[in-house]
Design an enzyme around this catalytic site. Structure first.
Site, PDB file in Angstrom:
ATOM      1  N   ARG A 236      -2.965  -7.446  14.784  1.00 19.15           N
ATOM      2  CA  ARG A 236      -4.089  -8.207  14.024  1.00 19.15           C
ATOM      3  C   ARG A 236      -5.158  -8.662  15.033  1.00 19.15           C
ATOM      4  O   ARG A 236      -4.604  -8.867  16.028  1.00 19.15           O
ATOM      5  CB  ARG A 236      -3.918  -9.033  13.072  1.00 19.15           C
ATOM      6  N   HIS A 284      -9.639   0.172  14.795  1.00 19.79           N
ATOM      7  CA  HIS A 284      -8.764  -0.215  13.697  1.00 19.79           C
ATOM      8  C   HIS A 284      -8.205   0.994  12.950  1.00 19.79           C
ATOM      9  O   HIS A 284      -8.233   0.897  11.696  1.00 19.79           O
ATOM     10  CB  HIS A 284      -9.279  -1.109  12.932  1.00 19.79           C
TER      11      HIS A 284
END
Length: 321
Positions: A236, A284
């Site tokens: 993350r 991502h």
């Protein structure tokens, strides 16, 4: 147990995450169950028993008093855990083989990229320079995996089969065959000192926020064949101190970095990560899993739950993952 409506709440503009496409997928696998997209002004909140969500804004689920379960459509649940108004019902993580396999692909790809000197070789190609360097064996390189859950354990096992020395670190004790495992604050320094390539797949919690910082990078192995350690973060964005990463790349504390996640996404156009010569950047998508597999997984979980079985992969709210 009566069938209830499944509400779909997606906050994304990416092609594979368009809300209308998700609604169509769920309608195809939910066996006649009503599926609605949020927001829906005509919807009676009491009809909604299940919610399938990705990055809902705080408070968006608070009105659904009859919710029985919330299904998070991606691997990270930190956005949900930050919502203090979230209904007190089980939150279920996505856990499908496709997601695990894709994350392992990403990790292996980027470990091999740095191990096989791809940044140097591509620069040599642009400069039309035929100057190969010595290539060390995989057995000379230690890959340290932070986070030994389903994703981290699978990536560690595959890297070991490729011949790398593999270690792992987690907050609590874990065991992965053939991998030397460390855990807790007392053992993290020993883990870092042996690591040439640091792979981070930790969940984002209060304890792990900003864990990828100069203090950690300075403890990585500086005597390995790579010359300077490498960071790979596919966990993350909140795990990393981005100013520290850039400064450590500039001063040689880090030799290179592969980054798939960022504090702000999409990444701002003026961010130095875009153009830094030591950074491999991806948007991502390390484990941008097959939405067909996710929707089928959610539909199966709901059907089993309504038949009296327990939900699987329920988030421990106290731990945050």
């Amino acid at each position: 147990m009566t069938k209830g409506t499944l509400a779909v709440l997606i906050n994304s503009t990416q092609q594979n995450w368009l809300p209308a496409r998700w609604k169509t997928r769920f309608e195809a696998v939910c066996g006649g169950r009503r599926v609605v997209l949020l927001p829906d002004a005509g919807l009676d909140p009491a009809e909604v028993h299940y919610a399938a969500v990705w990055k809902p804004a705080p408070g968006e689920l608070a009105a659904f008093s009859n919710l029985r379960a919330i299904f998070n459509l991606g691997a990270g649940v930190d956005a949900l855990m930050a919502d203090r108004s979230l209904p007190d019902v089980p939150v279920v993580r996505v856990a499908v083989p496709d997601l695990t396999g894709r994350m392992t692909e990403y990790v292996v790809l980027h470990v091999l990229m740095h191990h096989r000197q791809e940044l140097y070789l591509r620069q040599s190609q642009r400069e039309k320079r035929w100057e190969p360097k010595y290539q060390w064996p995989a057995s000379a390189v230690t890959v340290g995996v932070m986070g030994l859950g389903t994703l981290g354990a699978d990536a560690a096992a595959v890297l070991r089969r490729l011949g790398f020395r593999v270690t792992g670190w987690s907050r609590s004790p874990r065991s992965v065959e053939g991998v030397e495992c460390f855990h807790g604050a007392a053992q993290i320094d020993a883990f870092l000192r042996a690591t040439d390539i640091l792979v981070c797949l930790l969940p984002l919690t209060q304890e792990t926020h900003g864990i990828l910082n100069r203090d950690v990078f300075a403890k990585l192995n500086r005597k390995g064949p790579l010359g300077a350690p490498v960071l790979i973060n596919a966990g993350r964005g909140g795990l990393q101190n981005e100013a520290d990463i850039l400064a450590c790349l500039d001063d040689g504390t880090l030799g290179a970095a592969s980054l798939d996640v960022f504090v702000q996404e999409p990444l701002p156009q003026d961010c130095r990560f875009w153009t830094h010569p030591k950074v491999v950047l991806t948007p991502h998508n390390a484990a941008d899993t097959d939405a067909e597999a996710i929707s089928a997984y959610v539909a199966e979980q709901i059907a089993r739950f309504e038949a009296g079985a327990a939900l699987e992969n329920v988030v421990d709210r106290a731990r945050g993952y």
